[in-house]
Design an enzyme around this catalytic site. Structure first.
Site, PDB file in Angstrom:
ATOM      1  N   HIS A 143      46.898  45.493  23.736  1.00 41.15           N
ATOM      2  CA  HIS A 143      46.956  44.402  24.727  1.00 41.15           C
ATOM      3  C   HIS A 143      48.350  44.330  25.378  1.00 41.15           C
ATOM      4  CE1 HIS A 143      44.910  40.367  25.831  1.00 41.15           C
ATOM      5  NE2 HIS A 143      45.747  40.731  26.782  1.00 41.15           N
ATOM      6  N   ARG A 160      39.310  41.597  29.434  1.00 42.35           N
ATOM      7  CA  ARG A 160      39.213  40.985  28.118  1.00 42.35           C
ATOM      8  C   ARG A 160      38.146  41.736  27.331  1.00 42.35           C
ATOM      9  NH1 ARG A 160      43.474  38.928  28.935  1.00 42.35           N
ATOM     10  NH2 ARG A 160      43.976  36.719  29.049  1.00 42.35           N
ATOM     11  N   GLU A 214      41.064  40.952  18.305  1.00 46.72           N
ATOM     12  CA  GLU A 214      42.432  41.490  18.334  1.00 46.72           C
ATOM     13  C   GLU A 214      43.257  40.799  17.249  1.00 46.72           C
ATOM     14  OE1 GLU A 214      43.935  41.129  22.341  1.00 46.72           O
ATOM     15  OE2 GLU A 214      42.232  42.193  23.179  1.00 46.72           O
TER      16      GLU A 214
HETATM   17  P1  NAP Z   1      41.745  37.095  39.870  1.00 40.66           P
HETATM   18  O1  NAP Z   1      42.700  37.315  40.989  1.00 40.66           O
HETATM   19  O2  NAP Z   1      41.137  35.752  39.709  1.00 40.66           O
HETATM   20  O3  NAP Z   1      40.598  38.205  40.001  1.00 40.66           O
HETATM   21  C1  NAP Z   1      39.438  38.187  39.256  1.00 40.66           C
HETATM   22  C2  NAP Z   1      38.329  38.760  40.111  1.00 40.66           C
HETATM   23  O4  NAP Z   1      37.161  38.872  39.304  1.00 40.66           O
HETATM   24  C3  NAP Z   1      37.963  37.901  41.316  1.00 40.66           C
HETATM   25  O5  NAP Z   1      38.142  38.662  42.466  1.00 40.66           O
HETATM   26  C4  NAP Z   1      36.503  37.538  41.112  1.00 40.66           C
HETATM   27  O6  NAP Z   1      35.709  37.748  42.267  1.00 40.66           O
HETATM   28  C5  NAP Z   1      36.034  38.566  40.112  1.00 40.66           C
HETATM   29  N1  NAP Z   1      34.948  38.049  39.280  1.00 40.66           N
HETATM   30  C6  NAP Z   1      34.945  36.966  38.494  1.00 40.66           C
HETATM   31  N2  NAP Z   1      33.750  36.845  37.879  1.00 40.66           N
HETATM   32  C7  NAP Z   1      32.997  37.887  38.314  1.00 40.66           C
HETATM   33  C8  NAP Z   1      31.672  38.313  38.055  1.00 40.66           C
HETATM   34  N3  NAP Z   1      30.882  37.640  37.228  1.00 40.66           N
HETATM   35  N4  NAP Z   1      31.241  39.433  38.670  1.00 40.66           N
HETATM   36  C9  NAP Z   1      32.011  40.100  39.532  1.00 40.66           C
HETATM   37  N5  NAP Z   1      33.288  39.744  39.810  1.00 40.66           N
HETATM   38  C10 NAP Z   1      33.763  38.646  39.208  1.00 40.66           C
HETATM   39  O7  NAP Z   1      42.433  37.425  38.481  1.00 40.66           O
HETATM   40  P2  NAP Z   1      43.567  38.516  38.136  1.00 40.66           P
HETATM   41  O8  NAP Z   1      44.901  37.902  38.254  1.00 40.66           O
HETATM   42  O9  NAP Z   1      43.272  39.762  38.877  1.00 40.66           O
HETATM   43  O10 NAP Z   1      43.275  38.710  36.567  1.00 40.66           O
HETATM   44  C11 NAP Z   1      42.007  39.136  36.128  1.00 40.66           C
HETATM   45  C12 NAP Z   1      41.896  39.076  34.613  1.00 40.66           C
HETATM   46  O11 NAP Z   1      42.652  40.132  34.052  1.00 40.66           O
HETATM   47  C13 NAP Z   1      42.469  37.824  33.946  1.00 40.66           C
HETATM   48  O12 NAP Z   1      41.565  36.745  33.974  1.00 40.66           O
HETATM   49  C14 NAP Z   1      42.773  38.290  32.542  1.00 40.66           C
HETATM   50  O13 NAP Z   1      41.684  38.019  31.686  1.00 40.66           O
HETATM   51  C15 NAP Z   1      42.943  39.794  32.703  1.00 40.66           C
HETATM   52  N6  NAP Z   1      44.330  40.222  32.416  1.00 40.66           N
HETATM   53  C16 NAP Z   1      44.543  41.035  31.342  1.00 40.66           C
HETATM   54  C17 NAP Z   1      45.839  41.446  31.045  1.00 40.66           C
HETATM   55  C18 NAP Z   1      46.100  42.352  29.881  1.00 40.66           C
HETATM   56  O14 NAP Z   1      47.118  42.178  29.226  1.00 40.66           O
HETATM   57  N7  NAP Z   1      45.273  43.339  29.623  1.00 40.66           N
HETATM   58  C19 NAP Z   1      46.902  41.014  31.831  1.00 40.66           C
HETATM   59  C20 NAP Z   1      46.645  40.189  32.914  1.00 40.66           C
HETATM   60  C21 NAP Z   1      45.343  39.776  33.196  1.00 40.66           C
HETATM   61  P3  NAP Z   1      35.695  36.772  43.530  1.00 40.66           P
HETATM   62  O15 NAP Z   1      37.099  36.806  44.089  1.00 40.66           O
HETATM   63  O16 NAP Z   1      34.723  37.393  44.427  1.00 40.66           O
HETATM   64  O17 NAP Z   1      35.341  35.430  42.984  1.00 40.66           O
END
Ligand code: NAP
Length: 332
Positions: A285, A237, A266
């Site tokens: 995005h 994000r 955005e």
């Molecule tokens: P996820 O499986 O929940 O993975 C997020 C990871 O971030 C987790 O492993 C978590 O660590 C880590 N994390 C959270 N807060 C942190 C911090 N302060 N410091 C270090 N690590 C931290 O989520 P995901 O499915 O991979 O998606 C991640 C994000 O990608 C979404 O929330 C969304 O905002 C973004 N996204 C963007 C697009 C786009 O169109 N560009 C598309 C899809 C998703 P732990 O496991 O150790 O808690």
């Protein structure tokens, strides 16, 4: 009696037909000022809400006293006041997993595009400026064998690590809340503190959620730790990054390039300084934006919403405590 569902996202004909069969549907197909007025008018009788890319705050939710469930067509939940939803006993669901691989593809597209200067050099050809063999001035840098640094080793982070490790022979380092033994085993990945990762990675990729803790996580101090040959990729994000500090780091040559799918605001303004820099690849995005994945996300959201409205547990519940409370009431 059918429940009233308000959609603020257009769905495919098949999914629309499914919803119509089970609910009274109001479709707001555009969130312009007229659409927002129609949304506000529809909220008082809404029991279900489905959509994406709209900040659903307490002020809007207060217009919907009968709301039981909100289904987001996204994995990120930064557009929702989760505490307030829980307080109101409204079940929130999202669409993880189905978009993981596609979003990692986008991340890798940005890695390749920035390192090999694909957009900049393709434009050279398109604008008739390719007059002779290109020289060092236009060389890029290798991707294979370079160190891939992933900040946020969750679903998308792992899918990126898989591509880097198996496809491009890249050593993988990561920073996350927790150490992940399975990731160490699968990709031979190593956990690092944030400063260590910033100093050591050739590609620094953000794949974590936007939360109160991660907002502004990468700023001037963090860019100063990166190396002049580092490439910065953001597919999480925009607000996780201090965009002014990123622009300054690019201008000062603190980092080589940036691949950005998300921005502080955005759509990105056309006069953003980012767009004046040749070493920035900016995409609108598009992380999950393929026909197949957007349809899978919409299907997942419809399934989640219909389950919630039928009193069943949706596959992807964000605020599980609401479900626990409901179940406790059902059991008594
Ligand atoms: P996820 O499986 O929940 O993975 C997020 C990871 O971030 C987790 O492993 C978590 O660590 C880590 N994390 C959270 N807060 C942190 C911090 N302060 N410091 C270090 N690590 C931290 O989520 P995901 O499915 O991979 O998606 C991640 C994000 O990608 C979404 O929330 C969304 O905002 C973004 N996204 C963007 C697009 C786009 O169109 N560009 C598309 C899809 C998703 P732990 O496991 O150790 O808690």
């Amino acid at each position: 009696m059918k429940k009233h569902v308000v959609l603020y996202k257009k769905l495919s004909p098949g999914l629309m037909a499914r919803l119509h069969a089970q609910a009274e549907v109001t479709l707001i197909d555009k969130l312009d000022s007229d659409g927002l007025t129609r949304l506000r008018d529809a909220l008082p009788s809404a029991q279900g809400l489905l959509g994406a890319s709209l900040r659903l705050d307490a002020e809007l939710l207060d217009l919907a006293p009968n709301l039981e469930a909100v289904a987001s067509v996204s994995v990120g939940i930064d557009n929702y006041d989760v505490d307030y939803l829980s307080q109101r006993n409204i079940l929130l669901s999202n669409t993880p997993d189905v978009l993981t691989e596609t979003t990692a593809d986008t991340g890798f597209a940005l890695i390749l595009a920035t390192a090999r200067r694909v957009v900049e050099l393709a434009n050279l050809v398109r604008t008739g400026q390719w007059k002779q063999n290109i020289g060092p001035m236009h060389f890029g840098s290798d991707v294979h064998g370079k160190t891939l640094g992933i900040i946020g080793m969750g679903r998308i982070g792992e899918a990126l690590a898989q591509r880097g490790h198996f496809g491009f022979g890249m050593p993988v380092i990561y920073h996350s809340h927790s150490v992940k033994p399975a990731v160490h085993k699968r990709f031979n990945a190593q956990h690092r503190s944030l400063p260590q990762l910033l100093e050591q990675a050739d590609f620094i990729c953000l794949t974590l959620p936007l939360t109160a803790e991660t907002e502004g996580l990468i700023g001037a101090r963090e860019f100063a730790l990166m190396r002049p040959e580092s490439i910065f990729i953001n597919i999480s994000r925009g607000k996780v990054v201090d965009e002014a500090a990123l622009i300054e780091a690019l201008r000062q040559g603190q980092i080589r390039a940036a691949g950005l799918d998300v921005f502080e605001r955005e759509p990105l303004e056309h006069d953003s300084p980012l767009l004046q820099l040749n070493n920035v690849v900016a995409t609108p995005h598009i992380g999950s934006a393929t026909h197949e994945t957007r349809e899978a996300m919409a299907r997942c959201a419809v399934d989640n919403l219909l389950a919630a409205l039928a009193g069943e547990r949706p596959l992807n519940v964000v605020n599980g405590e609401v479900w626990d409370r409901r179940r406790a009431t059902m059991c008594t």
